[in-house]
Design a protein around this motif. Structure first.
Motif, PDB file in Angstrom:
ATOM      1  N   ALA A  26       0.872  -1.181   0.000  1.00 28.31           N
ATOM      2  CA  ALA A  26       0.000   0.000   0.000  1.00 28.31           C
ATOM      3  C   ALA A  26       0.907   1.227   0.000  1.00 28.31           C
ATOM      4  O   ALA A  26       1.791   1.345   0.846  1.00 28.31           O
ATOM      5  CB  ALA A  26      -0.898   0.013   1.226  1.00 28.31           C
ATOM      6  N   ASN A  28       0.830   5.138   0.503  1.00 28.02           N
ATOM      7  CA  ASN A  28       0.014   6.247   0.989  1.00 28.02           C
ATOM      8  C   ASN A  28       0.810   7.521   0.767  1.00 28.02           C
ATOM      9  O   ASN A  28       1.828   7.745   1.425  1.00 28.02           O
ATOM     10  CB  ASN A  28      -0.319   6.075   2.470  1.00 28.02           C
ATOM     11  N   SER A  34      -4.041   7.025  -2.126  1.00 26.55           N
ATOM     12  CA  SER A  34      -3.465   5.716  -1.828  1.00 26.55           C
ATOM     13  C   SER A  34      -3.505   4.820  -3.052  1.00 26.55           C
ATOM     14  O   SER A  34      -4.409   4.917  -3.879  1.00 26.55           O
ATOM     15  CB  SER A  34      -4.242   5.046  -0.691  1.00 26.55           C
ATOM     16  N   ILE A  36      -2.746   0.587  -4.162  1.00 27.48           N
ATOM     17  CA  ILE A  36      -2.447  -0.796  -3.807  1.00 27.48           C
ATOM     18  C   ILE A  36      -1.743  -1.436  -4.992  1.00 27.48           C
ATOM     19  O   ILE A  36      -2.179  -1.271  -6.141  1.00 27.48           O
ATOM     20  CB  ILE A  36      -3.740  -1.593  -3.476  1.00 27.48           C
ATOM     21  N   GLU A  46      -7.615   2.411  -1.266  1.00 27.59           N
ATOM     22  CA  GLU A  46      -7.123   2.348   0.105  1.00 27.59           C
ATOM     23  C   GLU A  46      -7.557   1.010   0.681  1.00 27.59           C
ATOM     24  O   GLU A  46      -8.757   0.721   0.736  1.00 27.59           O
ATOM     25  CB  GLU A  46      -7.687   3.506   0.924  1.00 27.59           C
ATOM     26  N   ALA A  47      -6.580   0.175   1.055  1.00 26.20           N
ATOM     27  CA  ALA A  47      -6.896  -1.158   1.580  1.00 26.20           C
ATOM     28  C   ALA A  47      -5.738  -1.667   2.421  1.00 26.20           C
ATOM     29  O   ALA A  47      -4.638  -1.114   2.387  1.00 26.20           O
ATOM     30  CB  ALA A  47      -7.172  -2.123   0.423  1.00 26.20           C
ATOM     31  N   GLU A  48      -5.990  -2.720   3.181  1.00 21.81           N
ATOM     32  CA  GLU A  48      -4.943  -3.376   3.962  1.00 21.81           C
ATOM     33  C   GLU A  48      -3.950  -4.030   3.018  1.00 21.81           C
ATOM     34  O   GLU A  48      -4.317  -4.500   1.938  1.00 21.81           O
ATOM     35  CB  GLU A  48      -5.560  -4.442   4.875  1.00 21.81           C
ATOM     36  N   ALA A  49      -2.672  -4.067   3.422  1.00 24.43           N
ATOM     37  CA  ALA A  49      -1.636  -4.676   2.596  1.00 24.43           C
ATOM     38  C   ALA A  49      -0.586  -5.320   3.503  1.00 24.43           C
ATOM     39  O   ALA A  49      -0.529  -5.033   4.704  1.00 24.43           O
ATOM     40  CB  ALA A  49      -0.995  -3.625   1.701  1.00 24.43           C
ATOM     41  N   ASP A  50       0.257  -6.168   2.907  1.00 28.32           N
ATOM     42  CA  ASP A  50       1.332  -6.807   3.655  1.00 28.32           C
ATOM     43  C   ASP A  50       2.382  -5.788   4.098  1.00 28.32           C
ATOM     44  O   ASP A  50       3.033  -5.956   5.121  1.00 28.32           O
ATOM     45  CB  ASP A  50       2.002  -7.895   2.801  1.00 28.32           C
ATOM     46  N   CYS A  51       2.555  -4.729   3.308  1.00 25.41           N
ATOM     47  CA  CYS A  51       3.517  -3.671   3.599  1.00 25.41           C
ATOM     48  C   CYS A  51       2.875  -2.325   3.261  1.00 25.41           C
ATOM     49  O   CYS A  51       2.237  -2.198   2.221  1.00 25.41           O
ATOM     50  CB  CYS A  51       4.778  -3.879   2.759  1.00 25.41           C
ATOM     51  N   THR A  52       3.060  -1.355   4.132  1.00 26.77           N
ATOM     52  CA  THR A  52       2.533  -0.014   3.890  1.00 26.77           C
ATOM     53  C   THR A  52       3.694   0.973   3.856  1.00 26.77           C
ATOM     54  O   THR A  52       4.523   0.983   4.764  1.00 26.77           O
ATOM     55  CB  THR A  52       1.540   0.396   4.994  1.00 26.77           C
ATOM     56  N   GLY A  83       4.579  -3.040   8.494  1.00 27.72           N
ATOM     57  CA  GLY A  83       4.340  -4.402   8.034  1.00 27.72           C
ATOM     58  C   GLY A  83       5.629  -5.073   7.596  1.00 27.72           C
ATOM     59  O   GLY A  83       6.697  -4.815   8.145  1.00 27.72           O
TER      60      GLY A  83
END
Length: 96
Positions: A26, A28, A34, A36, A46-52, A83
């Protein structure tokens, strides 16, 4: 979506071919939006990810044009990584 974010999405999608994106990133970008990046490509979302990875637009532009050293920017706090930090290395491969 801003023109800046759209350009980043297009640029990343153009370069994704050989990079293993089994884990997601992700991006930002402050005051812009944002993104992905995963096995389905890059998209403004905009979403959850393994690494931000979070930074300003100015810092991101510097990463792309080579005027900002990624390691120095992280140590100075200009780039924040959350992350799985090893996944962040894939962004370096994509950006060249």
């Amino acid at each position: 979506m801003s023109d800046f974010i759209q350009k980043i999405v297009s640029g990343i999608n153009d370069k994704l071919g050989s990079v293993d994106m089994s884990k997601s990133i992700a991006l930002n970008i402050k005051d812009e939006g944002s993104i992905i990046v995963d096995q389905n490509g890059a998209r403004a979302e905009e979403a959850e990810a393994d690494c931000t990875i979070s930074c300003s637009a100015k810092t991101f532009k510097g990463l792309v044009d080579g005027s900002v050293n990624p390691m120095t920017a992280v140590m100075m706090g200009k780039i924040k990584i959350g992350g799985d930090k090893m996944v962040a290395m894939n962004l370096g491969k994509i950006l060249g």
